[in-house]
Scaffold this motif. Structure first.
Motif, mmCIF file in Angstrom:
data_model
loop_
_atom_site.group_PDB
_atom_site.id
_atom_site.type_symbol
_atom_site.label_atom_id
_atom_site.label_comp_id
_atom_site.label_asym_id
_atom_site.label_seq_id
_atom_site.Cartn_x
_atom_site.Cartn_y
_atom_site.Cartn_z
ATOM 1 N N MET A 1 0.719 -1.232 0.005
ATOM 2 C CA MET A 1 -0.019 0.028 0.026
ATOM 3 C C MET A 1 0.882 1.233 -0.182
ATOM 4 O O MET A 1 0.495 2.271 -0.401
ATOM 5 N N ALA A 2 2.050 0.999 0.491
ATOM 6 C CA ALA A 2 3.064 2.437 0.545
ATOM 7 C C ALA A 2 4.350 1.914 0.324
ATOM 8 O O ALA A 2 4.542 0.644 0.555
ATOM 9 N N GLN A 3 5.048 2.980 0.076
ATOM 10 C CA GLN A 3 6.565 2.417 -0.278
ATOM 11 C C GLN A 3 7.200 3.631 0.321
ATOM 12 O O GLN A 3 6.918 4.727 0.286
ATOM 13 N N ILE A 4 8.695 3.417 0.773
ATOM 14 C CA ILE A 4 9.500 4.428 1.475
ATOM 15 C C ILE A 4 10.744 4.327 0.629
ATOM 16 O O ILE A 4 11.234 3.376 0.443
ATOM 17 N N THR A 5 11.002 5.670 0.286
ATOM 18 C CA THR A 5 12.234 5.941 -0.856
ATOM 19 C C THR A 5 13.334 5.946 0.064
ATOM 20 O O THR A 5 13.450 6.252 1.182
ATOM 21 N N SER A 6 14.554 6.048 -0.690
ATOM 22 C CA SER A 6 15.724 6.045 -0.172
ATOM 23 C C SER A 6 15.885 7.581 0.634
ATOM 24 O O SER A 6 16.634 7.362 1.572
ATOM 25 N N ASP A 7 15.112 8.351 0.421
ATOM 26 C CA ASP A 7 15.315 9.655 1.199
ATOM 27 C C ASP A 7 14.355 9.789 2.188
ATOM 28 O O ASP A 7 14.000 10.876 2.784
ATOM 29 N N ARG A 8 13.888 8.710 2.519
ATOM 30 C CA ARG A 8 12.791 8.407 3.636
ATOM 31 C C ARG A 8 11.462 9.212 3.489
ATOM 32 O O ARG A 8 11.181 9.581 4.693
ATOM 33 N N ILE A 9 11.208 9.214 2.600
ATOM 34 C CA ILE A 9 9.633 9.737 1.966
ATOM 35 C C ILE A 9 8.733 8.425 1.987
ATOM 36 O O ILE A 9 9.198 7.725 1.051
#
Length: 581
Positions: A1-9
């Motif tokens: 449902m959600a993803q966490i990017t390398s920038d912690r977004i």
């Protein structure tokens, strides 16, 4: 449902539905009225009046024509509404937007001085109110330098009020015949009045503490693009997914989500019911069965009333109310408290099919949504994730930053929740908000809420940022310690605040936690050291003092007044220093 990017977004894995950027709100909503022209879209529970899309379209244009040609309402003018939700209110809202003016709803709990302040800050030209408030409104009309016209939204008022200059009965202009081709005596103004997507269409006022002064009225300005995006966002299958067969009741338009929800019902073709906010809760709840309402959007206080005041369903309670049609409860406003398993109570007592929570603010629009479904097994078990406010909705980016350094935090680390999306307010339109450094360097809005996200991308709201305590290198959530104190049999209420760390009479860097405790029985004998040792057995060391107090001070909203507790602590600390001298 959600993803966490390398920038912690944190962001949704679902794609955002495309919305045309060059469309303004009035054209957007009028098009939907014609699309649902034969469907009943509005029902006024008090009067029983029901309106189809075509009827709303025609009466909206008629009233807008009267506003423009009879009363000189121009693009950028402001119309203030001091009245509860109703069918007439919603029509006047549409007419205001169609006229190119700015809509402002006044909170019905505001004092007369607050209303006077709203009128001044918004430079209101029209004031629309109930007949019960007509005499006070006439006073405001005479005092204000910007108010030009007063409209009574209902007809039950003294004849002497109508004899006043610039005082009118709104409903008589809802029968005003709209003339698409303006004659020589009227302005050649096209209706709806064309405006830009970046133009202001709606303004909400919130009370905030500013420069140490509480309850300051701050305007939150929203553009056509903001509202279109929010209204379209709710149509996503992961948020509301209302159908033509649904009937929903929502909040007052003074709540930003009340306006968004109304616009969304016009977009989706869902019927919306107005229960009139001046009615008692008991009478308003009675409309659920009468009009077969399927979805109710309610805040935490209304939800607690339904759960704790013997308002049950299917004739099982003393005050029997038929809630059998209510399959969907939509919780908005303050996040659910962790201390009470409200989710369990909702499914057990109200028996909805869905219980959803929408998290958002007037500045950001809808941020996240949490679905809870009645299961066939373990219906009343509340896992930790039930306290989550859900995953980010499509198009919303979330990051949690350290409140002092603004560096992004990793999963499960508490910090300030920051948001970026097309729903977020425009910095150039909201200078009063921007002046308090409300945006990060990369354009994320600081919500002022403290929370964290887990490894799956679910968001949790814990408290306000100004309640956090910075103990050494750690950011401490005081509510976690407060819960431990409340587990002791002698403690009725406990509040933890951060105080300056003093070592040997001198201040050192950082803060320590200090607890104020209200005992369940004032005759109970218990020491602060005993409570500190009890908390220590739960895995938490309290470095500060335990101060016993007769009663925890509350704000006018019945929330803990932490500012008052800091004053009490400082006074005690000052007296201690004087005694030492």
């Amino acid at each position: 449902m959600a993803q966490i990017t390398s920038d912690r977004i944190v962001q949704s894995k679902l794609s955002l539905k495309e919305v045309q950027n060059n469309v303004y709100l009035s054209t957007f909503l009028l098009g939907r009225l014609l699309q649902h022209k034969d469907k009943q879209l509005i029902v006024d529970c008090l009067t029983g009046c029901q309106w189809t899309g075509k009827e709303l379209y025609e009466v909206c244009l008629s009233l807008a024509d009267a506003f423009i040609n009879e009363f000189d309402l121009n693009i950028g003018d402001t119309v203030c509404f001091w009245c509860p939700n109703s069918d007439v209110h919603s029509i006047a809202f549409l007419a205001t937007i169609v006229s190119g003016a700015t809509y402002v709803a006044i909170d019905l709990n505001y004092s007369l001085n607050d209303i006077r302040r709203v009128i001044k800050l918004s430079s209101a030209k029209f004031l629309i109110c109930l007949s019960d408030n007509s005499r006070q409104a006439l006073t405001l009309l005479k005092e204000s330098t910007t108010l030009k016209h007063l409209f009574i939204i209902d007809g039950n008022t003294d004849d002497c009020v109508y004899e006043q200059i610039n005082c009118n009965f709104l409903m008589q202009f809802m029968r005003y015949k709209y003339k698409p081709e303006a004659d020589s005596l009227t302005k050649p103004v096209p209706i709806p009045v064309p405006v830009a997507a970046t133009d202001i269409c709606c303004m909400h006022f919130v009370k905030q503490t500013r420069d140490g002064v509480p309850n300051q009225l701050i305007p939150i300005i929203r553009t056509n693009a903001n509202l279109i995006q929010s209204a379209s966002q709710l149509h996503d299958s992961q948020i509301l997914a209302l159908t033509d067969d649904d009937c929903i009741v929502g909040q007052h338009f003074a709540d930003y989500l009340g306006v968004v929800l109304f616009c969304h019902t016009l977009v989706s073709g869902t019927k919306i019911a107005f229960t009139n906010s001046y009615f008692t809760r008991q009478k308003a709840l009675g409309f659920v069965g009468k009009y077969r309402i399927t979805c109710a959007s309610i805040d935490l206080s209304e939800l607690l009333y339904m759960l704790r005041n013997d308002v049950d369903i299917h004739n099982y309670s003393k005050s029997s109310i038929d809630f059998s049609s209510l399959t969907d409860i939509l919780h908005t406003g303050s996040p659910l408290p962790h201390s009470d398993c409200i989710v369990e109570e909702v499914f057990k007592k109200l028996c909805p099919k869905y219980f959803r929570s929408i998290y958002g603010t007037p500045e950001t629009g809808v941020i996240s949504c949490k679905w809870r479904v009645m299961a066939t097994e373990c219906v009343y078990v509340c896992p930790t994730s039930y306290f989550s406010v859900g995953y980010p909705v499509p198009g919303v980016q979330i990051k949690v930053i350290h409140p002092q350094t603004e560096k992004p935090r990793m999963a499960n680390k508490i910090g300030e929740i920051c948001v970026k999306s097309a729903q977020t307010i425009d910095k150039t339109r909201n200078l009063s908000v921007v002046t308090r450094n409300a945006f990060t360097i990369d354009g994320f809005y600081k919500t002022g809420d403290a929370g964290y996200y887990d490894s799956d991308g679910q968001l949790y709201v814990e408290c306000r940022v100004n309640e956090l305590i910075y103990e050494g290198q750690d950011v401490v959530n005081p509510q976690n310690i407060e819960r431990l104190f409340k587990q002791h049999y002698a403690v009725k209420e406990a509040v933890v605040i951060g105080v300056d760390n003093t070592c040997g009479g001198q201040e050192s860097d950082g803060q320590i936690c200090c607890a104020f405790v209200e005992l369940a029985n004032k005759h109970t004998v218990v020491t602060g050291q005993t409570l500190k040792e009890f908390v220590a057995t739960k895995g938490r060391e309290l470095k500060g003092d335990v101060i016993f107090i007769d009663e925890i001070p509350l704000t006018y909203r019945s929330q803990v007044n932490r500012m008052a507790l800091r004053v009490i602590y400082n006074n005690l600390h000052t007296y201690s220093l004087i005694e030492m001298l």
